[in-house]
Scaffold this motif. Structure first.
Motif, PDB file in Angstrom:
ATOM      1  N   HIS A 102      90.959   9.910  42.463  1.00 35.77           N
ATOM      2  CA  HIS A 102      90.123   9.278  41.440  1.00 35.77           C
ATOM      3  C   HIS A 102      89.273   8.131  41.993  1.00 35.77           C
ATOM      4  CE1 HIS A 102      92.689  10.824  37.842  1.00 35.77           C
ATOM      5  NE2 HIS A 102      91.978  11.777  38.405  1.00 35.77           N
ATOM      6  N   ALA A 103      88.873   8.237  43.244  1.00 38.47           N
ATOM      7  CA  ALA A 103      88.101   7.158  43.855  1.00 38.47           C
ATOM      8  C   ALA A 103      86.678   7.602  44.199  1.00 38.47           C
ATOM      9  CB  ALA A 103      88.788   6.666  45.123  1.00 38.47           C
ATOM     10  N   ILE A 104      85.753   6.684  44.120  1.00 37.63           N
ATOM     11  CA  ILE A 104      84.390   6.849  44.599  1.00 37.63           C
ATOM     12  C   ILE A 104      84.127   5.687  45.547  1.00 37.63           C
ATOM     13  CG2 ILE A 104      83.461   8.151  42.661  1.00 37.63           C
ATOM     14  CD1 ILE A 104      82.561   5.590  41.374  1.00 37.63           C
ATOM     15  N   ASP A 105      83.110   5.799  46.396  1.00 35.80           N
ATOM     16  CA  ASP A 105      82.840   4.732  47.354  1.00 35.80           C
ATOM     17  C   ASP A 105      82.234   3.526  46.650  1.00 35.80           C
ATOM     18  OD1 ASP A 105      82.761   3.594  49.978  1.00 35.80           O
ATOM     19  OD2 ASP A 105      80.610   3.991  49.962  1.00 35.80           O
ATOM     20  N   TYR A 106      81.086   3.654  46.050  1.00 34.49           N
ATOM     21  CA  TYR A 106      80.494   2.604  45.209  1.00 34.49           C
ATOM     22  C   TYR A 106      79.350   3.216  44.441  1.00 34.49           C
ATOM     23  CZ  TYR A 106      79.391  -1.980  43.412  1.00 34.49           C
ATOM     24  OH  TYR A 106      79.224  -3.044  42.565  1.00 34.49           O
ATOM     25  N   ILE A 107      79.339   3.012  43.181  1.00 34.69           N
ATOM     26  CA  ILE A 107      78.254   3.505  42.333  1.00 34.69           C
ATOM     27  C   ILE A 107      78.175   2.618  41.107  1.00 34.69           C
ATOM     28  CG2 ILE A 107      79.725   5.146  41.091  1.00 34.69           C
ATOM     29  CD1 ILE A 107      77.237   7.040  41.144  1.00 34.69           C
ATOM     30  N   GLU A 108      76.980   2.362  40.658  1.00 37.54           N
ATOM     31  CA  GLU A 108      76.806   1.648  39.407  1.00 37.54           C
ATOM     32  C   GLU A 108      76.490   2.660  38.319  1.00 37.54           C
ATOM     33  OE1 GLU A 108      75.280  -2.715  40.846  1.00 37.54           O
ATOM     34  OE2 GLU A 108      73.952  -1.511  39.612  1.00 37.54           O
ATOM     35  N   ILE A 109      77.247   2.576  37.254  1.00 35.97           N
ATOM     36  CA  ILE A 109      77.085   3.484  36.130  1.00 35.97           C
ATOM     37  C   ILE A 109      76.482   2.702  34.971  1.00 35.97           C
ATOM     38  CG2 ILE A 109      78.253   5.043  34.541  1.00 35.97           C
ATOM     39  CD1 ILE A 109      80.489   5.276  36.693  1.00 35.97           C
ATOM     40  N   SER A 110      75.321   3.134  34.511  1.00 36.30           N
ATOM     41  CA  SER A 110      74.687   2.514  33.348  1.00 36.30           C
ATOM     42  C   SER A 110      75.391   2.993  32.091  1.00 36.30           C
ATOM     43  CB  SER A 110      73.201   2.895  33.274  1.00 36.30           C
ATOM     44  OG  SER A 110      72.516   2.391  34.388  1.00 36.30           O
ATOM     45  N   VAL A 111      75.737   2.058  31.220  1.00 31.68           N
ATOM     46  CA  VAL A 111      76.458   2.383  29.988  1.00 31.68           C
ATOM     47  C   VAL A 111      75.795   1.680  28.809  1.00 31.68           C
ATOM     48  CG1 VAL A 111      78.635   2.751  31.214  1.00 31.68           C
ATOM     49  CG2 VAL A 111      78.131   0.499  30.261  1.00 31.68           C
ATOM     50  N   SER A 112      75.993   2.243  27.618  1.00 33.37           N
ATOM     51  CA  SER A 112      75.420   1.634  26.427  1.00 33.37           C
ATOM     52  C   SER A 112      76.349   0.599  25.799  1.00 33.37           C
ATOM     53  CB  SER A 112      75.069   2.716  25.395  1.00 33.37           C
ATOM     54  OG  SER A 112      76.211   3.496  25.101  1.00 33.37           O
ATOM     55  N   ASP A 113      77.654   0.685  26.092  1.00 37.07           N
ATOM     56  CA  ASP A 113      78.629  -0.254  25.541  1.00 37.07           C
ATOM     57  C   ASP A 113      79.701  -0.500  26.602  1.00 37.07           C
ATOM     58  OD1 ASP A 113      81.162  -1.094  24.254  1.00 37.07           O
ATOM     59  OD2 ASP A 113      80.066  -0.824  22.368  1.00 37.07           O
ATOM     60  N   ILE A 114      79.707  -1.684  27.180  1.00 43.22           N
ATOM     61  CA  ILE A 114      80.608  -1.991  28.299  1.00 43.22           C
ATOM     62  C   ILE A 114      82.082  -1.882  27.889  1.00 43.22           C
ATOM     63  CG2 ILE A 114      80.716  -4.513  28.070  1.00 43.22           C
ATOM     64  CD1 ILE A 114      80.016  -3.237  31.429  1.00 43.22           C
ATOM     65  N   GLY A 115      82.419  -2.315  26.676  1.00 38.68           N
ATOM     66  CA  GLY A 115      83.805  -2.244  26.212  1.00 38.68           C
ATOM     67  C   GLY A 115      84.292  -0.807  26.090  1.00 38.68           C
ATOM     68  N   LYS A 116      83.481   0.053  25.473  1.00 37.76           N
ATOM     69  CA  LYS A 116      83.844   1.464  25.338  1.00 37.76           C
ATOM     70  C   LYS A 116      83.971   2.123  26.703  1.00 37.76           C
ATOM     71  CE  LYS A 116      81.927   2.808  20.853  1.00 37.76           C
ATOM     72  NZ  LYS A 116      80.905   3.643  20.204  1.00 37.76           N
ATOM     73  N   ALA A 117      83.051   1.803  27.597  1.00 36.64           N
ATOM     74  CA  ALA A 117      83.074   2.400  28.936  1.00 36.64           C
ATOM     75  C   ALA A 117      84.340   1.987  29.682  1.00 36.64           C
ATOM     76  CB  ALA A 117      81.829   2.005  29.709  1.00 36.64           C
ATOM     77  N   LYS A 118      84.704   0.711  29.617  1.00 39.75           N
ATOM     78  CA  LYS A 118      85.913   0.245  30.299  1.00 39.75           C
ATOM     79  C   LYS A 118      87.158   0.933  29.735  1.00 39.75           C
ATOM     80  CE  LYS A 118      86.325  -4.186  30.751  1.00 39.75           C
ATOM     81  NZ  LYS A 118      86.209  -5.632  30.515  1.00 39.75           N
ATOM     82  N   ARG A 119      87.224   1.067  28.413  1.00 43.74           N
ATOM     83  CA  ARG A 119      88.363   1.761  27.807  1.00 43.74           C
ATOM     84  C   ARG A 119      88.421   3.214  28.272  1.00 43.74           C
ATOM     85  NH1 ARG A 119      86.907  -1.537  23.697  1.00 43.74           N
ATOM     86  NH2 ARG A 119      85.609   0.001  22.647  1.00 43.74           N
ATOM     87  N   PHE A 120      87.275   3.900  28.246  1.00 43.26           N
ATOM     88  CA  PHE A 120      87.235   5.310  28.637  1.00 43.26           C
ATOM     89  C   PHE A 120      87.687   5.504  30.081  1.00 43.26           C
ATOM     90  CE2 PHE A 120      84.967   8.731  30.813  1.00 43.26           C
ATOM     91  CZ  PHE A 120      85.487   9.821  30.130  1.00 43.26           C
TER      92      PHE A 120
END
Length: 117
Positions: free
Chosen positions: A5-23
């Motif tokens: 479950h690892a990636i090297d480094y990537i920035e993921i654009s999200v519409s809601d930071i709280g929802k994204a962190k929970r997911f």
């Protein structure tokens, strides 16, 4: 060597930071460091591997991040349980198998594993 479950480094654009962190926390067990109300670093085993950045409008279809899994079926179930939408069911490709999913912001990512041969 691949990390589960690892990636090297990537920035993921999200519409809601709280929802994204929970997911991502529920689906992959990721932990975060909050740098601001709109940016959270994704912590890897030894270093930061990426970040979630909250944006006004998420643009889809530009980059496909691929996450490694030691157990593809388990990862598929975790993504679904966390609220992800399966965009492509598990399929084989040279060297492995993978599936694609949409996160709560509509970003498409993939999870792969080796064939086990």
């Amino acid at each position: 060597m691949h990390g589960h479950h690892a990636i090297d480094y990537i920035e993921i654009s999200v519409s809601d930071i709280g929802k994204a962190k929970r997911f991502y926390g529920e689906a992959f067990g990721w932990k975060f460091t909050d740098y601001s109300p709109t940016y959270a670093g994704i912590q890897g085993a030894d270093s930061e591997m990426g970040g979630l950045t909250e944006v006004e409008k998420v643009r889809h279809g530009t980059t496909l991040a691929v996450i490694y899994s030691e157990d593809l079926e388990e990862s598929l179930g975790a993504v679904q349980k966390a609220g992800g939408i399966i965009a492509k069911k598990i399929f084989s490709f040279p060297g492995g198998r993978r599936f694609h999913f949409l996160d709560p912001s509509g970003n498409e990512l993939a999870v792969w594993s080796e064939t086990g041969e």
